[in-house]
Design an enzyme around this catalytic site. Structure first.
Site, PDB file in Angstrom:
ATOM      1  N   LEU A  60       0.813  -1.226   0.000  1.00 17.98           N
ATOM      2  CA  LEU A  60       0.000   0.000   0.000  1.00 17.98           C
ATOM      3  C   LEU A  60       0.851   1.282   0.000  1.00 17.98           C
ATOM      4  O   LEU A  60       0.320   2.368  -0.173  1.00 17.98           O
ATOM      5  CB  LEU A  60      -0.974   0.005   1.188  1.00 17.98           C
ATOM      6  CG  LEU A  60      -2.111  -1.016   1.080  1.00 17.98           C
ATOM      7  CD1 LEU A  60      -3.023  -0.957   2.303  1.00 17.98           C
ATOM      8  CD2 LEU A  60      -2.926  -0.797  -0.193  1.00 17.98           C
ATOM      9  N   ASN A  91       7.235  -3.251   3.621  1.00 15.20           N
ATOM     10  CA  ASN A  91       8.342  -2.515   2.988  1.00 15.20           C
ATOM     11  C   ASN A  91       7.956  -1.089   2.629  1.00 15.20           C
ATOM     12  O   ASN A  91       8.084  -0.651   1.491  1.00 15.20           O
ATOM     13  CB  ASN A  91       8.888  -3.270   1.768  1.00 15.20           C
ATOM     14  CG  ASN A  91       7.879  -3.406   0.633  1.00 15.20           C
ATOM     15  OD1 ASN A  91       6.668  -3.297   0.850  1.00 15.20           O
ATOM     16  ND2 ASN A  91       8.368  -3.643  -0.572  1.00 15.20           N
ATOM     17  N   ASP A 304       0.151  -9.711  -4.583  1.00 12.28           N
ATOM     18  CA  ASP A 304       1.431  -8.993  -4.680  1.00 12.28           C
ATOM     19  C   ASP A 304       1.232  -7.686  -5.452  1.00 12.28           C
ATOM     20  O   ASP A 304       2.059  -7.303  -6.283  1.00 12.28           O
ATOM     21  CB  ASP A 304       2.530  -9.851  -5.320  1.00 12.28           C
ATOM     22  CG  ASP A 304       3.924  -9.250  -5.089  1.00 12.28           C
ATOM     23  OD1 ASP A 304       4.028  -8.230  -4.372  1.00 12.28           O
ATOM     24  OD2 ASP A 304       4.903  -9.808  -5.621  1.00 12.28           O
TER      25      ASP A 304
END
Ligand SMILES: NC(=O)N[C@@H](CC(=O)O)C(=O)O
Length: 438
Positions: A60, A91, A304
């Protein structure tokens, strides 16, 4: 707020009516129409009702890269894709490696109000692979983190991986591994094979993934913990997971829509829309991933969803970022590649895109429960799909802030028509509802 879903197909049964009120499924069948009262009626003729979809693997980008995606924009994309819950990868910048950051992401998701956003916690501080992050503090925070991953980076130190696997047992967590041996993939740009040789791009061998998957299932067995293998992309990885499951090892695995549908041949145009980590593989690998999903070796489909700005993607192949968007096309890709071909039923789709991901992420109970059966008394998280609708992907109309879908112009069969989060429509007639808050 009451909605009567009239004549929807429940999985494996006759068409029926479903009444949603006060956030739960209050009645099914004749009772539903009898008790409907002033409920808003939705004509469900020809539609399949699924439990709201759950993604274990979404990027996001907030905090840090709000130019690529925010929790709010990604939540809109997720709702349009039929999701009622997504797990947001760690991340970000700063990395989600503390209770503070995961609580911030959780709250942003609740404020956006389109889907429940469950933050994934980093395994290591700063994703650097050196020192274990505060897993316990994240688990005990308001975000109740159960999934831990350095996704984007591999937890390559076997001692750190072992410690993480041991540590998460205390709160029934799971380590989700991005299986990529870093030394074998230094500078790698695409799958190592005939196409990479012809294009002169540095290759990414299948063994770089498979060696880590093999090591991690053995580590999980050794410490008696759960490991989840993200984005399985090679036939060999499917074989290793199948072997591990046969031995009773607590491993679960994910396939992405793109590894179910695209091959390394797509790199021939040097279009970075097809640059992704792990890379698109061969037709034999795609077939093995499909077969693994069909026979239950692979447990879930995870998107993903990896949004990137034009600046990061619209450049030469070697300079471009890895990743493609996926939330708004995942159901259509699974429907087209797996259901229309007879390899999965809609009940299977409910399993691999809702029930099982919710169980793996430990979000199948409590006030924000997902992946529950469509039954009286259950939370009204429901996705309505038209299984025969044909549509053409147009990334310029996506709700995601980013446009890096590899499917522009592709015709798909199977489309999300409506999404309900705890009885409240977030999507109707294939479009976002206006209401932004719960
Ligand atoms: N899957 C991707 O290709 N990209 C991911 C992270 C990653 O590199 O795995 C991203 O965050 O952009």
């Amino acid at each position: 707020m009451r909605h009567l879903l009239r004549g929807v197909a429940p999985l494996g049964g006759e068409r029926t009516d479903v009444l949603l009120a006060d956030g739960v499924i209050v009645a099914i069948g004749a009772d539903a129409s009898r008790e409907a009262g002033s409920a808003t009626v939705l004509d469900g003729d020809g539609l399949v009702a699924l439990p709201g979809l759950v993604d274990l693997h979404t990027h996001l980008r907030e905090p840090g890269r709000e130019d690529a995606e925010t929790v709010a924009s990604g939540s809109r994309a997720a709702a349009l894709g039929g999701y009622t819950a997504v797990h947001a990868m760690a991340n970000t910048s700063p990395v989600a490696d503390t209770a503070g950051v995961v609580e911030q992401v959780w709250r942003l998701g609740q404020d956006a109000g389109r889907v429940d956003v469950f933050p994934v916690g980093a395994v290591s501080v700063g994703l650097r692979g050196e020192q274990l992050a505060e897993l316990g503090a994240m688990a005990q925070s308001a975000a109740r983190v159960r999934v831990f991953s350095d996704d984007g980076m591999c937890v390559h130190d076997p001692v750190l991986m072992r410690r993480a696997l041991e540590y998460v047992k205390a709160f029934d967590g799971v380590v989700a591994q991005h299986a990529q041996e870093p030394r074998l993939t230094q500078g790698a740009q695409m799958h190592e094979g005939i196409v990479s040789a012809e294009l002169g791009l540095a290759g990414w061998p299948a063994v770089a993934e498979e060696s880590i998957v093999a090591r991690d299932v053995l580590l999980a067995q050794h410490v008696g913990s759960r490991v989840h293998v993200l984005h399985v992309s090679t036939a060999g990885s499917v074989e290793i997971v199948r072997w591990a499951k046969a031995r009773g090892i607590a491993v679960t695995a994910e396939a992405t829509p793109h590894h179910l549908s695209l091959t390394d041949e797509r790199a021939r145009g040097y279009d970075p829309l097809f640059k992704v980590n792990p890379p698109l593989r061969t037709a034999e690998d795609v077939e093995a991933v499909r077969a693994g999903l069909a026979d239950g070796t692979i447990d879930v489909v995870g998107t993903d969803h990896a949004p990137h700005t034009r600046e990061d993607k619209d450049c030469e192949w070697a300079a471009a970022a890895f990743g493609m968007t996926g939330l708004e096309t995942a159901l259509g890709i699974v429907s087209t590649t797996m259901v229309a071909t007879g390899r999965l039923t809609w009940a299977d789709v409910a399993r691999v895109m809702s029930t099982t991901p919710a169980r793996i992420g430990r979000v199948a109970s409590g006030p924000h429960a997902h992946g529950r059966p469509l039954a009286v008394g259950e939370p009204a998280n429901v996705t309505l799909v038209d299984p025969t609708a044909r549509w053409t992907v147009d990334p310029s109309r996506h709700a995601s802030t980013s446009r890096n879908s590899p499917y522009g112009g592709t015709e798909l069969t199977g489309r999300v028509i409506a999404t309900f989060l705890r009885g409240r429509p977030t999507v109707l007639d294939g479009a976002l509802t206006e209401e932004e808050h719960a």
